[in-house]
Every structure is written in structure tokens, then in C-alpha cells.
Design an enzyme around this catalytic site. Sequence first.
Site, short mmCIF file in Angstrom:
data_model
loop_
_atom_site.label_atom_id
_atom_site.label_comp_id
_atom_site.label_asym_id
_atom_site.label_seq_id
_atom_site.Cartn_x
_atom_site.Cartn_y
_atom_site.Cartn_z
N TYR A 36 -3.31 -31.76 -6.64
CA TYR A 36 -2.39 -31.64 -7.77
C TYR A 36 -1.33 -32.73 -7.75
O TYR A 36 -1.20 -33.47 -6.78
CB TYR A 36 -1.73 -30.25 -7.77
CG TYR A 36 -0.63 -30.08 -6.74
CD1 TYR A 36 -0.92 -29.94 -5.39
CD2 TYR A 36 0.71 -30.09 -7.12
CE1 TYR A 36 0.09 -29.81 -4.45
CE2 TYR A 36 1.73 -29.95 -6.19
CZ TYR A 36 1.41 -29.82 -4.85
OH TYR A 36 2.41 -29.69 -3.92
N LYS A 81 -2.21 -34.30 -1.26
CA LYS A 81 -1.49 -33.31 -2.08
C LYS A 81 -2.48 -32.24 -2.52
O LYS A 81 -2.97 -32.22 -3.65
CB LYS A 81 -0.77 -33.98 -3.26
CG LYS A 81 0.55 -33.26 -3.59
CD LYS A 81 1.46 -34.08 -4.44
CE LYS A 81 2.69 -33.31 -4.89
NZ LYS A 81 3.66 -32.99 -3.83
N GLU A 108 8.85 -33.09 7.48
CA GLU A 108 9.28 -33.13 6.07
C GLU A 108 9.65 -31.73 5.60
O GLU A 108 9.51 -30.76 6.34
CB GLU A 108 8.17 -33.71 5.19
CG GLU A 108 6.92 -32.85 5.15
CD GLU A 108 5.87 -33.34 4.15
OE1 GLU A 108 6.23 -34.01 3.17
OE2 GLU A 108 4.68 -33.02 4.36
N LEU A 142 3.48 -35.84 3.41
CA LEU A 142 3.04 -36.30 2.09
C LEU A 142 3.97 -37.47 1.73
O LEU A 142 5.19 -37.29 1.71
CB LEU A 142 3.18 -35.13 1.10
CG LEU A 142 2.54 -35.23 -0.28
CD1 LEU A 142 3.34 -36.11 -1.21
CD2 LEU A 142 1.10 -35.70 -0.22
C1 LIG Z 1 5.02 -33.41 -3.49
C2 LIG Z 1 5.56 -33.32 -2.10
C3 LIG Z 1 6.62 -34.13 -1.64
C4 LIG Z 1 7.43 -35.02 -2.57
O1 LIG Z 1 6.68 -35.98 -3.22
P1 LIG Z 1 7.20 -36.63 -4.57
O2 LIG Z 1 6.08 -37.52 -4.97
O3 LIG Z 1 8.44 -37.39 -4.25
O4 LIG Z 1 7.46 -35.51 -5.53
C5 LIG Z 1 6.97 -34.08 -0.30
N1 LIG Z 1 6.35 -33.23 0.55
C6 LIG Z 1 5.36 -32.41 0.15
C7 LIG Z 1 4.73 -31.49 1.14
C8 LIG Z 1 4.93 -32.43 -1.19
O5 LIG Z 1 3.97 -31.60 -1.58
#
Ligand SMILES: *Cc1c(COP(=O)(O)O)cnc(C)c1O
Length: 277
Positions: free
Chosen positions: A32, A146, A178, A202
Site C-alpha cells: 500500500y 510497505k 522507527e 521503511l
Molecule cells: C509509511 C511508513 C513510514 C513513513 O513513510 P512516509 O513515506 O514518510 O509516509 C515509516 N514507517 C513505517 C513503518 C511506515 O509504514
Amino acid sequence: MAQVLINGEIVTRIDAKVDIEDRAYQFGDGIYEVIRVYNGICYQLEEHIQRLERSAKEIRLSLPFSAEEFTQQLQELVKGNQLQEGIIYTQVTRGVAPRYHGFPSDDVKPQFVAYTKDLPRPTAFMEHGVKAVLLEDVRWLRCDIKSLNLLGNVLAKQKANDEGGFEAIQHRGDIVTEGSSSNVFLVQEGILYTHPASSLILNGITRVKVLELCEKLELIVKEQEFTVKDLLDADEVFITSTTSEVMPITQIDDQPVGPGIPGPLTVKLQQEFVKGF
Ligand SMILES: *Cc1c(COP(=O)(O)O)cnc(C)c1O
């Protein structure tokens, strides 16, 4: 009536139906993206589509549309819903087939949906800062994808919510990885630190944007591992994500970060970020 995209067609929300044998429903077998819309324009759409393509490749899923087709369809959806400030949610699954772990046969088509949501920028939180809670990162070892498999992230965010926090900051042993849906930065003596883009995080599009802004502002950033202790001793901490932009963390568990207000470099990056859209 809100419109949604389903397999390349725009239909009204109520007419969009998914099958109970969709592999996302059985296995979380899909990927996603969440894309920001500012003033009716998709922000960093190209980067999001590129990441979707990367995620697809990593799980061996062939996307049903080209980047150009995705772009055109998502922009049409935003226009159809007259979305000004909000997000697009989009996902692609491995399709509908009788439940069996291995991949279905090649004639099973991936399922692609997208919808929009009004979502104001979280300006009050960005101004005052928010609380985060710490917890062990128990997710799998391909956090760079993702993926729709989000149980670890769901449980982490709920722990934060249970304790009055905005986000959960995860660590594997001593090393901070994270947030549940965001990346983590700290500032110590004027230098920024963030976990390197590896399979343990991610690689956020907002994270990469902030790295670019740091370069522009001639701030020193080290993409290197740091510990929970480093985090708790930091002068400033912030998280980044598509929906939260640059969000100051002013409290971690029961401890203030620095003086407990958003720090100067965090504020500077927030101001610079806003100039980009
Ligand atoms: C989507 C997400 C992010 C942030 O990514 P962006 O592209 O900046 O929105 C960070 N960590 C995880 C686990 C995510 O799913």
C-alpha cells in the site's frame, strides 16, 4: 457520494465491493501507499508510485498498471472527489483465489483500490509536540516493504494510544529502528541522526525529503544507528511521515525530551518542509 478507484474504474463508494477470498483479507498479501494531497495536488506522487513498484517487486507481485496509468487514475480520483487537503490511500493485493498459502495461478489478477479522505494538517500537534512511547520492535525482518501485514505496527500504535501517546518508537534490543508508521530522528549537539535505510525500517518519503532539506540547510546528518539511551539523552527528537510531516516528540514515556518543547532544528525543518508544497 464519494468516489473510489477499483481496478482502474472510478465508481461510487457503495458500489466498490471486494471478495472475501481476496488474499489481502486472508494473508495481508499486498502492499500500500498513503499519499498527501495539498491544495488539490498530490504531493510527491512519483516517489510514492516508485516505492509501490519497489514493494511489488520485493513481494513478487506484478502491478496491474503502469506508473503513468496509476498517476492518471489517482489524479482523476482526487479531482472527482474535489479533495483539497487530505490523503489518498491505495493498495494492491495478490488477488482473489481459494485460500492456499502459495501464489495463485497467473490468471488471478491483482486487485487495486484507492480512495481519498479529508485530513487537515495536524498543525496544533506540530506546534506543541507530542508524546511517544518506547517498545521492543517485534516485526519481521523486511520492514523495508510497505506491506499490508501490519499487526506489529497496529499493536505498537495501540500501546502508544493506551498510554496517551501519539506514536510508538520501536527498538530492536538497544537500537532504535522507527515508529509504528513514521521514521525517527534525533538531534544531539547540532547533529541529526536517523537509522540507515535498511531492511529494518521503511524508508519514508518524508524521511528522504528531510535528508534533502538538511543538505540544503547545510545541517549535518548521520544515517547511523543510535541507542535508546541516545534517544532519551537527545536535545531534540522528531518523527516524519506523510501525514505527520515533521512532528516534534517532546516527551518519551514519562520523560521530557530536552526542555520539553519543540527544538530549534525541528522547527527550522518544519518551516522548510512547508515551503515544498
Ligand atoms: C509509511 C511508513 C513510514 C513513513 O513513510 P512516509 O513515506 O514518510 O509516509 C515509516 N514507517 C513505517 C513503518 C511506515 O509504514
